[in-house]
Design a protein around this motif. Sequence first.
Motif, PDB file in Angstrom:
ATOM      1  N   LEU A  72      61.164  51.157   7.986  1.00 54.91           N
ATOM      2  CA  LEU A  72      61.843  50.019   9.566  1.00 54.91           C
ATOM      3  C   LEU A  72      61.120  50.530  10.432  1.00 54.91           C
ATOM      4  N   GLY A  73      60.033  51.065   9.925  1.00 58.46           N
ATOM      5  CA  GLY A  73      59.374  51.669  11.017  1.00 58.46           C
ATOM      6  C   GLY A  73      60.050  52.318  12.670  1.00 58.46           C
ATOM      7  N   TYR A  74      60.582  53.257  12.008  1.00 57.44           N
ATOM      8  CA  TYR A  74      61.819  53.786  13.357  1.00 57.44           C
ATOM      9  C   TYR A  74      60.855  54.632  13.898  1.00 57.44           C
ATOM     10  N   VAL A  75      60.497  54.996  15.639  1.00 62.69           N
ATOM     11  CA  VAL A  75      59.816  55.571  16.424  1.00 62.69           C
ATOM     12  C   VAL A  75      61.312  55.816  17.744  1.00 62.69           C
ATOM     13  N   PRO A  76      61.466  57.011  17.727  1.00 62.30           N
ATOM     14  CA  PRO A  76      63.103  57.758  18.265  1.00 62.30           C
ATOM     15  C   PRO A  76      62.178  57.329  20.186  1.00 62.30           C
ATOM     16  N   HIS A  77      63.356  57.305  20.421  1.00 64.10           N
ATOM     17  CA  HIS A  77      63.577  56.738  22.045  1.00 64.10           C
ATOM     18  C   HIS A  77      62.960  57.531  22.953  1.00 64.10           C
ATOM     19  N   ALA A  78      61.518  58.417  23.490  1.00 66.92           N
ATOM     20  CA  ALA A  78      61.230  59.202  24.404  1.00 66.92           C
ATOM     21  C   ALA A  78      62.666  59.341  25.347  1.00 66.92           C
ATOM     22  N   ALA A  79      63.116  58.195  25.960  1.00 65.15           N
ATOM     23  CA  ALA A  79      63.716  58.312  27.204  1.00 65.15           C
ATOM     24  C   ALA A  79      65.415  58.647  26.748  1.00 65.15           C
ATOM     25  N   ALA A  80      65.456  58.663  26.048  1.00 68.24           N
ATOM     26  CA  ALA A  80      66.969  58.555  25.093  1.00 68.24           C
ATOM     27  C   ALA A  80      66.704  59.522  25.035  1.00 68.24           C
ATOM     28  N   ARG A  81      65.940  60.446  24.162  1.00 71.32           N
ATOM     29  CA  ARG A  81      65.885  62.002  24.076  1.00 71.32           C
ATOM     30  C   ARG A  81      66.453  62.568  24.895  1.00 71.32           C
ATOM     31  N   SER A  82      65.068  62.553  26.038  1.00 70.98           N
ATOM     32  CA  SER A  82      64.999  63.257  26.635  1.00 70.98           C
ATOM     33  C   SER A  82      66.228  63.052  28.272  1.00 70.98           C
ATOM     34  N   LEU A  83      66.983  62.483  27.766  1.00 71.42           N
ATOM     35  CA  LEU A  83      68.040  62.088  28.683  1.00 71.42           C
ATOM     36  C   LEU A  83      69.346  63.002  28.068  1.00 71.42           C
ATOM     37  N   ARG A  84      68.797  62.842  27.260  1.00 70.94           N
ATOM     38  CA  ARG A  84      70.435  63.584  26.525  1.00 70.94           C
ATOM     39  C   ARG A  84      69.631  65.174  26.192  1.00 70.94           C
ATOM     40  N   ALA A  85      68.548  65.481  25.951  1.00 69.55           N
ATOM     41  CA  ALA A  85      68.069  66.919  25.937  1.00 69.55           C
ATOM     42  C   ALA A  85      68.547  67.921  27.037  1.00 69.55           C
ATOM     43  N   GLY A  86      68.128  66.234  28.040  1.00 69.61           N
ATOM     44  CA  GLY A  86      67.817  67.256  29.558  1.00 69.61           C
ATOM     45  C   GLY A  86      66.557  67.448  29.921  1.00 69.61           C
ATOM     46  N   ARG A  87      65.481  67.873  29.269  1.00 65.83           N
ATOM     47  CA  ARG A  87      64.125  68.150  29.853  1.00 65.83           C
ATOM     48  C   ARG A  87      63.286  67.159  28.205  1.00 65.83           C
ATOM     49  N   ASN A  88      61.918  66.771  28.829  1.00 69.66           N
ATOM     50  CA  ASN A  88      61.415  66.297  28.275  1.00 69.66           C
ATOM     51  C   ASN A  88      59.598  67.088  27.976  1.00 69.66           C
ATOM     52  N   ASN A  89      58.435  67.053  27.458  1.00 70.40           N
ATOM     53  CA  ASN A  89      57.620  67.382  27.193  1.00 70.40           C
ATOM     54  C   ASN A  89      56.161  66.517  27.797  1.00 70.40           C
TER      55      ASN A  89
END
Lengths: 333, 333
Positions: A52-69
């Motif tokens: 499927l060529g999946y690539v995670p959604h950085a916004a969703a991830r960082s929303l959940r994690a409360g931080r981003n890289n």
Amino acid sequence: MARKAAAAVTSADVARLAGVSRATVSFVLNNTQAHRVSEATRAKVLAAADTLGYVPHAAARSLRAGRNNLVLIPAAVSAMGRLVSGWTDDLHTELERYGYTAVLHAGRFSDPGTAARAWAELRPGAVLALDGTSLDGAAVNVLRRAGVRALMALAPQPVEGVCTVVFDDRRVGVLAAEHLVAQGRRRIGVVMPRERGLAAFAEPRLAGARSVAARTTATVARVDMEYTHASAAELANGWAERGLDGVFAYNDEYAALLLAVLRDAGVGVPGDVAVVGCDDLVTAALQRPALTTIRLEVPSAARVAAALHDLIETGTAAPLPAVEPVLVRRESA
Amino acid sequence: MARKAAAAVTSADVARLAGVSRATVSFVLNNTQAHRVSEATRAKVLAAADTLGYVPHAAARSLRAGRNNLVLIPAAVSAMGRLVSGWTDDLHTELERYGYTAVLHAGRFSDPGTAARAWAELRPGAVLALDGTSLDGAAVNVLRRAGVRALMALAPQPVEGVCTVVFDDRRVGVLAAEHLVAQGRRRIGVVMPRERGLAAFAEPRLAGARSVAARTTATVARVDMEYTHASAAELANGWAERGLDGVFAYNDEYAALLLAVLRDAGVGVPGDVAVVGCDDLVTAALQRPALTTIRLEVPSAARVAAALHDLIETGTAAPLPAVEPVLVRRESA
DNA sequence: CCGGGTTACTTACACGAGTAACCAAGAAGG
DNA sequence: CCTTCTTGGTTACTCGTGTAAGTAACCCGG
């Protein structure tokens, strides 16, 4: 052609194709240690993600994690000399090693507060300001309140709550002026670039030169100049009236331009006027006369990256050495 | 100092302080036209947002909206000449006018696929590649599938699904070589920078020069060089053995360095060897001998910004004019 | 006193991902 | 046969925001 924006593929799509739950997909793709997944389903998930060529959604991830890289570096590209731009690229790779994604933002905002809020919206893990002015007290407040964990800046003196690499542009002006005075020059010009974004660096240098004048018999005059042939030539043509015998030319590129037009105008360097540049570019030594300049010893990108990492993770970092300006004496002054 | 990361302020906090629901806060702060809010509560909300220093969370917003206002420009800062870096800054401000936030990313990835996936994670509205190679077919696929709406690139020829500003580096090489040949030069060197990231531009230029050689009596030799005094000086010292009578020096900065070391080595320009640069920097006209160079007419930042906007909104945009290389003849060749 | 319109606000859900808590099935031990 | 543990998975909630749909209060005409 505008093919209809096929809805982006999400982890739910991967889960459906692999015939498992979304949670399992997450565990597999993140190699979560706490949960065991059989080798068979792990393979199924990876295969599905791949097809499927999946690539995670950085916004969703960082929303959940409360931080981003994200590490945000606000800086105009054109205002960086060769020195800084190379350093910035190195910093990118060093930060990548720690898993951070560095991005530059060159936006020029009328209001510094607007700028800080724009940066805060991205909720970066760290903000690294390369000029001394953009991270003022107000900006620090905004960013802290937005949860930015690490603030770092090249600035003339420590700012409350910001890990500063001390870089005193004033010292640069002092060093240049002191050298000119030591060479017996008394009427010193300081070239001030008209290009927007450079004033933040140029003004303190002028101030530094002025402070030297104040405690000697020398005088300092402000010399505005644009980085174009026309502007420089105009300056050189009216050179005699200014009666300057020494010039600090902001940086090596302005110095090179100045040397060229002075030569064309028949003004002798260093005979009639001594010229000092800044940055010690590769080309400085190759000018004729070879350019006397000021080298800036910047802490290595690797070291800064490590400090940023510590700052993000633990909230503190070992202090970094200051940027030390060193005069490199050649022929032009 | 590491003050305990005070949880970032959210719209819920604003709502609580203002004594209204979160929805109302959203309506007020976004000026949503569809909903009427009394002047009194509007004021209360604005006041609360202000005292709390509320800044919206871009990730949450773009998650909800399914799109964001990011324009990603993958490009190494140090690989940009003065020409491009100024243009990039302009583009930032132009894009800001449309409400986009442009960010540069200078990451060097071993694998181009990795790079594309890293960009895709951010789900930018647009990706603008400044080199011809990073947006290949695979990258386009990844980005499209991630829902990136606009892809634009400076590239030698149109790529399927990418709005290309045609910029044929090959043409630059052809133009330089043709000029040298027209000046009667037959043994032409092409300076190839060793700096990483520049090969993408340099190789096609070399190929262009070679194509000229193939249809004339001239020959083309590859001349590797680093942008350092040492590397250039070494080159100049062994100059005689190479037996070159013409050089295309990649760009004006490499050309300036080359001119300096050739002069030091006693090689005459253009007598012994003709030199052509590229970019038409301010300093090119000021070299001695004045540098013959190739100017690149890049479509204005405003125009490109408008095209990007159209591309994001409607999926199509009026085609942009190609980058046209023009020879500027001076003394060095 | 009731239906219909406005105005001003709220409730409830969705976006995509991570993860704590739960659960079914089989094995081991008494 | 009943407990307990392990294995391999799922369900359900969360992050902060935007917005469709719902609702309470009020006014008005009949």
